[in-house]
Design a protein around this motif. Structure first.
Motif, PDB file in Angstrom:
ATOM      1  N   ALA A 255       6.840 -12.388   3.302  1.00  0.00           N
ATOM      2  CA  ALA A 255       7.186 -11.879   1.976  1.00  0.00           C
ATOM      3  C   ALA A 255       6.441 -12.667   0.899  1.00  0.00           C
ATOM      4  O   ALA A 255       6.322 -13.883   0.978  1.00  0.00           O
ATOM      5  N   GLY A 256       5.906 -11.948  -0.069  1.00  0.00           N
ATOM      6  CA  GLY A 256       5.186 -12.568  -1.174  1.00  0.00           C
ATOM      7  C   GLY A 256       3.677 -12.575  -0.989  1.00  0.00           C
ATOM      8  O   GLY A 256       2.943 -12.889  -1.924  1.00  0.00           O
ATOM      9  N   GLN A 257       3.192 -12.216   0.194  1.00  0.00           N
ATOM     10  CA  GLN A 257       1.755 -12.210   0.458  1.00  0.00           C
ATOM     11  C   GLN A 257       1.160 -10.833   0.154  1.00  0.00           C
ATOM     12  O   GLN A 257       1.859  -9.822   0.211  1.00  0.00           O
ATOM     13  N   PHE A 258      -0.142 -10.827  -0.155  1.00  0.00           N
ATOM     14  CA  PHE A 258      -0.832  -9.565  -0.396  1.00  0.00           C
ATOM     15  C   PHE A 258      -2.266  -9.663   0.063  1.00  0.00           C
ATOM     16  O   PHE A 258      -2.809 -10.748   0.229  1.00  0.00           O
ATOM     17  N   LYS A 259      -2.866  -8.498   0.276  1.00  0.00           N
ATOM     18  CA  LYS A 259      -4.276  -8.385   0.643  1.00  0.00           C
ATOM     19  C   LYS A 259      -4.861  -7.193  -0.102  1.00  0.00           C
ATOM     20  O   LYS A 259      -4.191  -6.176  -0.290  1.00  0.00           O
ATOM     21  N   VAL A 260      -6.124  -7.333  -0.497  1.00  0.00           N
ATOM     22  CA  VAL A 260      -6.866  -6.204  -1.039  1.00  0.00           C
ATOM     23  C   VAL A 260      -7.679  -5.644   0.118  1.00  0.00           C
ATOM     24  O   VAL A 260      -8.468  -6.350   0.736  1.00  0.00           O
ATOM     25  N   ILE A 261      -7.448  -4.369   0.415  1.00  0.00           N
ATOM     26  CA  ILE A 261      -8.103  -3.698   1.524  1.00  0.00           C
ATOM     27  C   ILE A 261      -8.788  -2.452   0.965  1.00  0.00           C
ATOM     28  O   ILE A 261      -8.109  -1.494   0.589  1.00  0.00           O
ATOM     29  N   GLY A 262     -10.104  -2.506   0.894  1.00  0.00           N
ATOM     30  CA  GLY A 262     -10.835  -1.384   0.305  1.00  0.00           C
ATOM     31  C   GLY A 262     -10.448  -1.212  -1.151  1.00  0.00           C
ATOM     32  O   GLY A 262     -10.556  -2.143  -1.947  1.00  0.00           O
ATOM     33  N   ASP A 263      -9.950  -0.044  -1.489  1.00  0.00           N
ATOM     34  CA  ASP A 263      -9.522   0.263  -2.867  1.00  0.00           C
ATOM     35  C   ASP A 263      -8.034   0.024  -3.098  1.00  0.00           C
ATOM     36  O   ASP A 263      -7.502   0.394  -4.134  1.00  0.00           O
ATOM     37  N   VAL A 264      -7.359  -0.579  -2.127  1.00  0.00           N
ATOM     38  CA  VAL A 264      -5.896  -0.687  -2.162  1.00  0.00           C
ATOM     39  C   VAL A 264      -5.445  -2.142  -2.107  1.00  0.00           C
ATOM     40  O   VAL A 264      -5.992  -2.944  -1.352  1.00  0.00           O
ATOM     41  N   LEU A 265      -4.437  -2.466  -2.905  1.00  0.00           N
ATOM     42  CA  LEU A 265      -3.761  -3.754  -2.822  1.00  0.00           C
ATOM     43  C   LEU A 265      -2.465  -3.510  -2.055  1.00  0.00           C
ATOM     44  O   LEU A 265      -1.671  -2.649  -2.446  1.00  0.00           O
ATOM     45  N   VAL A 266      -2.281  -4.223  -0.944  1.00  0.00           N
ATOM     46  CA  VAL A 266      -1.077  -4.105  -0.124  1.00  0.00           C
ATOM     47  C   VAL A 266      -0.309  -5.411  -0.252  1.00  0.00           C
ATOM     48  O   VAL A 266      -0.876  -6.489  -0.045  1.00  0.00           O
ATOM     49  N   ALA A 267       0.985  -5.308  -0.587  1.00  0.00           N
ATOM     50  CA  ALA A 267       1.815  -6.505  -0.769  1.00  0.00           C
ATOM     51  C   ALA A 267       3.119  -6.358  -0.006  1.00  0.00           C
ATOM     52  O   ALA A 267       3.715  -5.281   0.035  1.00  0.00           O
ATOM     53  N   PHE A 268       3.557  -7.475   0.594  1.00  0.00           N
ATOM     54  CA  PHE A 268       4.896  -7.552   1.170  1.00  0.00           C
ATOM     55  C   PHE A 268       5.741  -8.140   0.047  1.00  0.00           C
ATOM     56  O   PHE A 268       5.682  -9.326  -0.245  1.00  0.00           O
ATOM     57  N   THR A 269       6.482  -7.292  -0.629  1.00  0.00           N
ATOM     58  CA  THR A 269       7.156  -7.683  -1.870  1.00  0.00           C
ATOM     59  C   THR A 269       8.369  -8.568  -1.624  1.00  0.00           C
ATOM     60  O   THR A 269       8.850  -8.703  -0.498  1.00  0.00           O
ATOM     61  N   SER A 270       8.858  -9.132  -2.705  1.00  0.00           N
ATOM     62  CA  SER A 270      10.025  -9.999  -2.613  1.00  0.00           C
ATOM     63  C   SER A 270      11.268  -9.211  -2.214  1.00  0.00           C
ATOM     64  O   SER A 270      12.252  -9.783  -1.811  1.00  0.00           O
ATOM     65  N   GLY A 271      11.218  -7.902  -2.333  1.00  0.00           N
ATOM     66  CA  GLY A 271      12.331  -7.064  -1.898  1.00  0.00           C
ATOM     67  C   GLY A 271      12.261  -6.738  -0.419  1.00  0.00           C
ATOM     68  O   GLY A 271      12.967  -5.861   0.054  1.00  0.00           O
TER      69      GLY A 271
END
Length: 163
Positions: free
Chosen positions: A75-91
């Motif tokens: 939780a709290g991590q993110f990656k930019v993959i191509g044109d998309v930002l993917v995040a495992f949110t705090s929720g």
């Protein structure tokens, strides 16, 4: 097996080896004293991504067991993959949004403490559903980010992002 042991096992004489060297033929080692490296480090396969990550037809799957993307299980991590930002949110859910600020195209960052996306260029802020929370400090209006559908596999090892 070391090179010397291999050559001895072939039964080649010293004169036969000298003939190879005089003809300019080189012999290279087939191995080392170390084990061969894992062809897919981190236990994943290939790049860890399959599908389309750019353009108008976003549809890709992330292998969360791949070393490049395993941080997305935290939780709290993110990656930019191509044109998309993917995040495992705090929720404890995943969010996938367009990676570029709609003001001037700066790549956004996920801020886990605020559970939002942030543009470091003109300090714009977006919610994890893409809504504008704060416009650029330079003035002007910006539009919401494109949000993508996210689906986590039942085993928690793959994440699918679709338009």
């Amino acid at each position: 097996m070391k090179r010397g042991q291999f050559i001895k096992s072939l039964g080649l004489s010293t004169s036969a080896l000298m003939a190879f060297y005089c003809l300019g033929v080189t012999m290279t080692s087939c191995g080392t004293s170390e084990e061969d490296p894992d062809p897919t480090p981190g236990g994943g396969t290939g790049t860890g991504i399959t599908g389309t990550t750019t353009g108008s037809s976003i549809n890709f799957t992330i292998d969360l067991t791949n070393a490049s993307y395993s941080s997305l299980k935290t939780a709290g991590q993110f990656k930019v993959i191509g044109d998309v930002l993917v995040a495992f949110t705090s929720g404890n859910t995943y969010a996938a949004l367009a990676k570029a600020c709609t003001h001037e195209g700066t790549t956004l960052q996920y801020r886990s403490a605020n559970n939002d996306l942030y543009c470091s260029n003109h300090l714009s802020e977006f919610s994890t559903n893409g809504a504008v929370e704060k416009g650029p400090v330079t003035g002007g209006t910006i539009s919401a980010l494109k949000a993508y559908k996210v689906s986590l596999s039942t085993d928690g090892n793959t994440l699918t992002v679709t338009a």
